[in-house]
Design an enzyme around this catalytic site. Sequence first.
Site, mmCIF file in Angstrom:
data_model
loop_
_atom_site.group_PDB
_atom_site.id
_atom_site.type_symbol
_atom_site.label_atom_id
_atom_site.label_comp_id
_atom_site.label_asym_id
_atom_site.label_seq_id
_atom_site.Cartn_x
_atom_site.Cartn_y
_atom_site.Cartn_z
ATOM 1 N N ARG A 14 0.846 -1.212 0.000
ATOM 2 C CA ARG A 14 0.000 0.000 0.000
ATOM 3 C C ARG A 14 0.878 1.259 0.000
ATOM 4 O O ARG A 14 0.998 1.954 -1.007
ATOM 5 C CB ARG A 14 -0.938 -0.036 1.219
ATOM 6 C CG ARG A 14 -2.094 0.955 1.165
ATOM 7 C CD ARG A 14 -1.718 2.372 1.501
ATOM 8 N NE ARG A 14 -1.106 2.518 2.830
ATOM 9 C CZ ARG A 14 -0.546 3.647 3.241
ATOM 10 N NH1 ARG A 14 -0.527 4.716 2.464
ATOM 11 N NH2 ARG A 14 0.025 3.723 4.440
ATOM 12 N N ASP A 15 1.548 1.530 1.090
ATOM 13 C CA ASP A 15 2.334 2.772 1.177
ATOM 14 C C ASP A 15 3.477 2.744 0.163
ATOM 15 O O ASP A 15 3.814 3.755 -0.448
ATOM 16 C CB ASP A 15 2.903 2.929 2.598
ATOM 17 C CG ASP A 15 3.215 4.364 2.962
ATOM 18 O OD1 ASP A 15 3.441 5.179 2.054
ATOM 19 O OD2 ASP A 15 3.242 4.679 4.162
ATOM 20 N N HIS A 206 5.475 4.539 12.509
ATOM 21 C CA HIS A 206 5.422 4.475 11.030
ATOM 22 C C HIS A 206 6.375 5.557 10.526
ATOM 23 O O HIS A 206 6.020 6.733 10.484
ATOM 24 C CB HIS A 206 3.968 4.724 10.602
ATOM 25 C CG HIS A 206 3.723 4.816 9.132
ATOM 26 N ND1 HIS A 206 3.030 3.855 8.423
ATOM 27 C CD2 HIS A 206 4.049 5.755 8.219
ATOM 28 C CE1 HIS A 206 2.933 4.213 7.165
ATOM 29 N NE2 HIS A 206 3.548 5.368 7.007
ATOM 30 N N CYS A 239 4.284 9.462 0.049
ATOM 31 C CA CYS A 239 2.872 9.831 0.004
ATOM 32 C C CYS A 239 2.677 10.786 -1.160
ATOM 33 O O CYS A 239 3.417 11.761 -1.294
ATOM 34 C CB CYS A 239 2.455 10.494 1.318
ATOM 35 S SG CYS A 239 0.744 11.063 1.290
ATOM 36 N N ASN A 248 9.035 4.302 3.370
ATOM 37 C CA ASN A 248 9.138 3.888 4.777
ATOM 38 C C ASN A 248 10.500 3.249 4.994
ATOM 39 O O ASN A 248 11.157 2.840 4.043
ATOM 40 C CB ASN A 248 8.085 2.820 5.080
ATOM 41 C CG ASN A 248 6.688 3.325 4.855
ATOM 42 O OD1 ASN A 248 6.200 3.303 3.747
ATOM 43 N ND2 ASN A 248 6.052 3.787 5.912
HETATM 44 P P1 HMG Z 1 -13.358 14.275 -1.944
HETATM 45 O O1 HMG Z 1 -13.183 14.693 -3.376
HETATM 46 O O2 HMG Z 1 -13.412 15.344 -0.902
HETATM 47 O O3 HMG Z 1 -14.577 13.272 -1.760
HETATM 48 O O4 HMG Z 1 -12.186 13.283 -1.584
HETATM 49 P P2 HMG Z 1 -16.071 13.296 -2.189
HETATM 50 O O5 HMG Z 1 -16.806 12.528 -1.140
HETATM 51 O O6 HMG Z 1 -16.524 14.685 -2.523
HETATM 52 O O7 HMG Z 1 -16.091 12.416 -3.536
HETATM 53 C C1 HMG Z 1 -15.503 12.864 -4.739
HETATM 54 C C2 HMG Z 1 -15.426 11.700 -5.718
HETATM 55 O O8 HMG Z 1 -14.605 10.655 -5.197
HETATM 56 C C3 HMG Z 1 -16.768 11.038 -6.004
HETATM 57 O O9 HMG Z 1 -16.709 10.510 -7.332
HETATM 58 C C4 HMG Z 1 -16.797 9.873 -5.031
HETATM 59 O O10 HMG Z 1 -17.619 8.825 -5.440
HETATM 60 C C5 HMG Z 1 -15.345 9.445 -5.078
HETATM 61 P P3 HMG Z 1 -17.307 11.303 -8.595
HETATM 62 O O11 HMG Z 1 -18.734 11.548 -8.224
HETATM 63 O O12 HMG Z 1 -16.502 12.575 -8.715
HETATM 64 O O13 HMG Z 1 -17.085 10.360 -9.723
HETATM 65 N N1 HMG Z 1 -14.953 8.787 -3.829
HETATM 66 C C6 HMG Z 1 -14.460 7.538 -3.747
HETATM 67 N N2 HMG Z 1 -14.200 6.612 -4.684
HETATM 68 C C7 HMG Z 1 -13.704 5.429 -4.241
HETATM 69 N N3 HMG Z 1 -13.464 5.156 -2.950
HETATM 70 C C8 HMG Z 1 -13.701 6.061 -2.000
HETATM 71 C C9 HMG Z 1 -14.224 7.317 -2.384
HETATM 72 N N4 HMG Z 1 -14.573 8.424 -1.699
HETATM 73 C C10 HMG Z 1 -15.020 9.312 -2.583
HETATM 74 N N5 HMG Z 1 -13.441 5.787 -0.718
HETATM 75 C C11 HMG Z 1 -11.179 11.487 -0.371
HETATM 76 C C12 HMG Z 1 -12.037 12.738 -0.283
HETATM 77 C C13 HMG Z 1 -10.753 11.108 1.030
HETATM 78 C C14 HMG Z 1 -11.999 10.380 -1.006
HETATM 79 C C15 HMG Z 1 -9.961 11.812 -1.253
HETATM 80 O O14 HMG Z 1 -9.338 12.938 -0.726
HETATM 81 C C16 HMG Z 1 -8.978 10.686 -1.348
HETATM 82 O O15 HMG Z 1 -9.272 9.611 -1.872
HETATM 83 N N6 HMG Z 1 -7.763 10.921 -0.872
HETATM 84 C C17 HMG Z 1 -6.728 9.887 -0.972
HETATM 85 C C18 HMG Z 1 -5.728 10.124 0.052
HETATM 86 C C19 HMG Z 1 -4.706 9.015 0.034
HETATM 87 O O16 HMG Z 1 -4.966 7.880 -0.317
HETATM 88 N N7 HMG Z 1 -3.502 9.398 0.459
HETATM 89 C C20 HMG Z 1 -2.432 8.456 0.587
HETATM 90 C C21 HMG Z 1 -2.662 7.517 1.752
HETATM 91 S S1 HMG Z 1 -2.385 8.277 3.343
HETATM 92 C C22 HMG Z 1 -0.716 8.051 3.612
HETATM 93 O O17 HMG Z 1 0.002 7.589 2.748
HETATM 94 C C23 HMG Z 1 -0.189 8.389 4.969
HETATM 95 C C24 HMG Z 1 0.099 7.154 5.822
HETATM 96 O O18 HMG Z 1 0.996 6.275 5.177
HETATM 97 C C25 HMG Z 1 0.707 7.606 7.149
HETATM 98 C C26 HMG Z 1 1.861 8.577 6.904
HETATM 99 O O19 HMG Z 1 2.893 8.196 6.373
HETATM 100 O O20 HMG Z 1 1.651 9.743 7.259
HETATM 101 C C27 HMG Z 1 -1.189 6.381 6.139
HETATM 102 MG MG MG Z 2 3.127 6.510 5.134
#
Ligand code: HMG
Ligand code: MG
Length: 289
Positions: A14-15, A206, A239, A248
């Site tokens: 994933r990450d 993490h 990210c 990581n």
């Molecule tokens: P948004 O645009 O504010 O959401 O995104 P929305 O509810 O307004 O929906 C917009 C569109 O997205 C719609 O589709 C929804 O259906 C779709 P449209 O009508 O435009 O065709 N949608 C989805 N589709 C599939 N699955 C879903 C989903 N939700 C909405 N769950 C949202 C908000 C959170 C969805 C968006 O900002 C997003 O997906 N962000 C991704 C963030 C991400 O994955 N970041 C990387 C992971 S975090 C990380 O790496 C950190 C970590 O490792 C720890 C660290 O290191 O810090 C964990």
């Molecule tokens: Mg991370």
Amino acid sequence: MHADKVKVVEVGPRDGLQNEKSLIPTETKVALIDQLTDAGFPNIEVASFVSPKWVPQMADGAQVMAAIRRRPGTIYSALTPNMKGLEGALAAGADEVVIFGAASEAFSQKNINCSIAESMARFEPVAAAAKAKGVRLRASVSCALGCPYQGEVPIDAVVDVVRRMRELGCDEIDIADTIGVGTPDKVKAVMLAAATEFPLAQLSGHFHDTYGHALANVEASLEAGIRIFHASVAGLGGCPYAKGATGNVATEALLQRLASLGMQTGVDLDKVIAAAGLISGAIGKPVLQ
Ligand code: HMG
Ligand code: MG
């Protein structure tokens, strides 16, 4: 957990992969996860049920989870930012779902398009539904050691998010150094502060390794009593919403350091090295030696 036992959560699928620009075939992801399963990890983060427009690399999470071979006893986790994500993860048979917030307002906006308060409101039904289904609930707290947009992140902000995640019923909480700016003293202080709101035994480290501090930060966390660490095979990752942040801590490096400290993980290093070779070859990145 026994004092010399450490749980290593492999987050590479994933990450590690989410930041890769060219789309990796589903079969390659499945082959990687199957090799990691064989290596004996107790927990593997295998997918993100997020918007495919935001993170296209993770769009095949359901197919990946349908195709992997599951080892009884291994927890297969998936990221779920909202109810849509939770529904996808539950349908795919995730054993654990991960809500991911941030200790920095700026990062929360960039990563999940809402404020910290709004994210907590979104997580509430996700947490309740996960609990109702008997699925484990984990939370990640990004930017716990610093933020690419806002810089310093006060320890109080981390503690506040940890408290709110505890109130949502989380089983485990990750203290995440998203951009690898943490140093051992600060990491220790943050871990001990977080432990005032959540059991130390259920907190994890993490650490992204952008500046080469990750292993030192693991050791500082061990001193604080932390016994759960995340790592990414071949050190892959970053990210998409933290520009410049690298992967990581490499799982191979973490396992070697833990072994040298007399810690037991139950993970087979040789098999992890083989998995690192597979994925490095598939995405054209050099293998760590
Ligand atoms: P948004 O645009 O504010 O959401 O995104 P929305 O509810 O307004 O929906 C917009 C569109 O997205 C719609 O589709 C929804 O259906 C779709 P449209 O009508 O435009 O065709 N949608 C989805 N589709 C599939 N699955 C879903 C989903 N939700 C909405 N769950 C949202 C908000 C959170 C969805 C968006 O900002 C997003 O997906 N962000 C991704 C963030 C991400 O994955 N970041 C990387 C992971 S975090 C990380 O790496 C950190 C970590 O490792 C720890 C660290 O290191 O810090 C964990
Ligand atoms: Mg991370």
